[in-house]
Scaffold this motif. Sequence first.
Motif, PDB file in Angstrom:
ATOM      1  N   ALA B  46       6.632   0.491  -8.818  1.00  0.00           N
ATOM      2  CA  ALA B  46       5.179   0.235  -8.855  1.00  0.00           C
ATOM      3  C   ALA B  46       4.871  -1.142  -8.279  1.00  0.00           C
ATOM      4  N   LYS B  47       5.663  -2.127  -8.641  1.00  0.00           N
ATOM      5  CA  LYS B  47       5.458  -3.490  -8.123  1.00  0.00           C
ATOM      6  C   LYS B  47       5.610  -3.492  -6.600  1.00  0.00           C
ATOM      7  N   ALA B  50       2.654  -1.619  -4.992  1.00  0.00           N
ATOM      8  CA  ALA B  50       1.433  -2.430  -5.085  1.00  0.00           C
ATOM      9  C   ALA B  50       1.457  -3.567  -4.069  1.00  0.00           C
ATOM     10  N   SER B  51       2.609  -4.185  -3.923  1.00  0.00           N
ATOM     11  CA  SER B  51       2.696  -5.323  -2.994  1.00  0.00           C
ATOM     12  C   SER B  51       2.484  -4.880  -1.544  1.00  0.00           C
ATOM     13  N   GLN B  52       2.699  -3.584  -1.283  1.00  0.00           N
ATOM     14  CA  GLN B  52       2.567  -3.082   0.089  1.00  0.00           C
ATOM     15  C   GLN B  52       1.233  -2.384   0.359  1.00  0.00           C
ATOM     16  N   ILE B  53       0.336  -2.379  -0.629  1.00  0.00           N
ATOM     17  CA  ILE B  53      -0.958  -1.701  -0.441  1.00  0.00           C
ATOM     18  C   ILE B  53      -1.759  -2.392   0.657  1.00  0.00           C
ATOM     19  N   GLN B  54      -2.222  -1.602   1.598  1.00  0.00           N
ATOM     20  CA  GLN B  54      -3.064  -2.151   2.658  1.00  0.00           C
ATOM     21  C   GLN B  54      -4.409  -1.447   2.716  1.00  0.00           C
ATOM     22  N   GLN B  55      -4.412  -0.174   2.368  1.00  0.00           N
ATOM     23  CA  GLN B  55      -5.669   0.580   2.416  1.00  0.00           C
ATOM     24  C   GLN B  55      -5.796   1.477   1.189  1.00  0.00           C
ATOM     25  N   SER B  56      -6.976   2.096   1.045  1.00  0.00           N
ATOM     26  CA  SER B  56      -7.252   2.853  -0.171  1.00  0.00           C
ATOM     27  C   SER B  56      -6.254   3.988  -0.383  1.00  0.00           C
ATOM     28  N   LEU B  59      -3.473   2.886  -2.377  1.00  0.00           N
ATOM     29  CA  LEU B  59      -3.892   2.645  -3.764  1.00  0.00           C
ATOM     30  C   LEU B  59      -3.790   3.928  -4.570  1.00  0.00           C
ATOM     31  N   TRP B  60      -4.347   5.014  -4.001  1.00  0.00           N
ATOM     32  CA  TRP B  60      -4.351   6.293  -4.735  1.00  0.00           C
ATOM     33  C   TRP B  60      -2.964   6.930  -4.739  1.00  0.00           C
ATOM     34  N   LEU B  62      -0.313   5.102  -5.233  1.00  0.00           N
ATOM     35  CA  LEU B  62       0.283   4.418  -6.382  1.00  0.00           C
ATOM     36  C   LEU B  62      -0.170   5.077  -7.675  1.00  0.00           C
TER      37      LEU B  62
END
Lengths: 126, 126
Positions: B46-47, B50-56, B59-60, B62
Amino acid sequence: MTSSSAMENIYPYQNEPIWSRSEKTFARKAFDAALGRELHEVIQEAKKMASQIQQSSDLWELEHYLTERRKQIDRTYDYRYSQLTLVFGKLLCESRLGEEGLRGLRENKLKSIRSYAKFLAEMDAA
Amino acid sequence: MTSSSAMENIYPYQNEPIWSRSEKTFARKAFDAALGRELHEVIQEAKKMASQIQQSSDLWELEHYLTERRKQIDRTYDYRYSQLTLVFGKLLCESRLGEEGLRGLRENKLKSIRSYAKFLAEMDAA
């Protein structure tokens, strides 16, 4: 021909405002910008929450947060012209969109948007 | 008195193995350790996500990952003595628990656990 012309002048939903082409372009931009800001906010919060996870309860708290925000975003951002006045009213009430962000809309719509924002604010305060 | 003594000797579920006190202590430790390892794995993933999230969509993704892992963990880790043989069999099959991690259990249980792990492996291969 006469009946066809007559039909063209009847807007299917009499009580709904007609959106001009320039208003539609403007509304799309304002809508996308507000959604983009909200998604950015959720992304930042998710990254922060994830970086602070220490135990399983923090993990499921992150999941719960994401689920709730996704549902709330889905409910809020409804891009149908029949719903846009309400959407912008809600965004205005929540300060997710400022008056300056609505400048491209005609006065009849601004009036409805402000009126709905005021109604929501009064509901919240009650 | 006679009937009471007789009742005490009848285990309510005839087909289920009886867990001795030392086995219960051992089982609890093995169970908690496997669960702890799995939660640690989810937290790390999860960490990273999350650290690699760039777009929505990230996010979803994750959120979806967390929901699926929570459900899978809830389904797997059922600490009822009637279920423990199956739980350990599943963990053995998935290499979440090694043979050495089951050393504190009696042979009758180890046999059932290995047998169920083998059954699951064959099911997966089919």
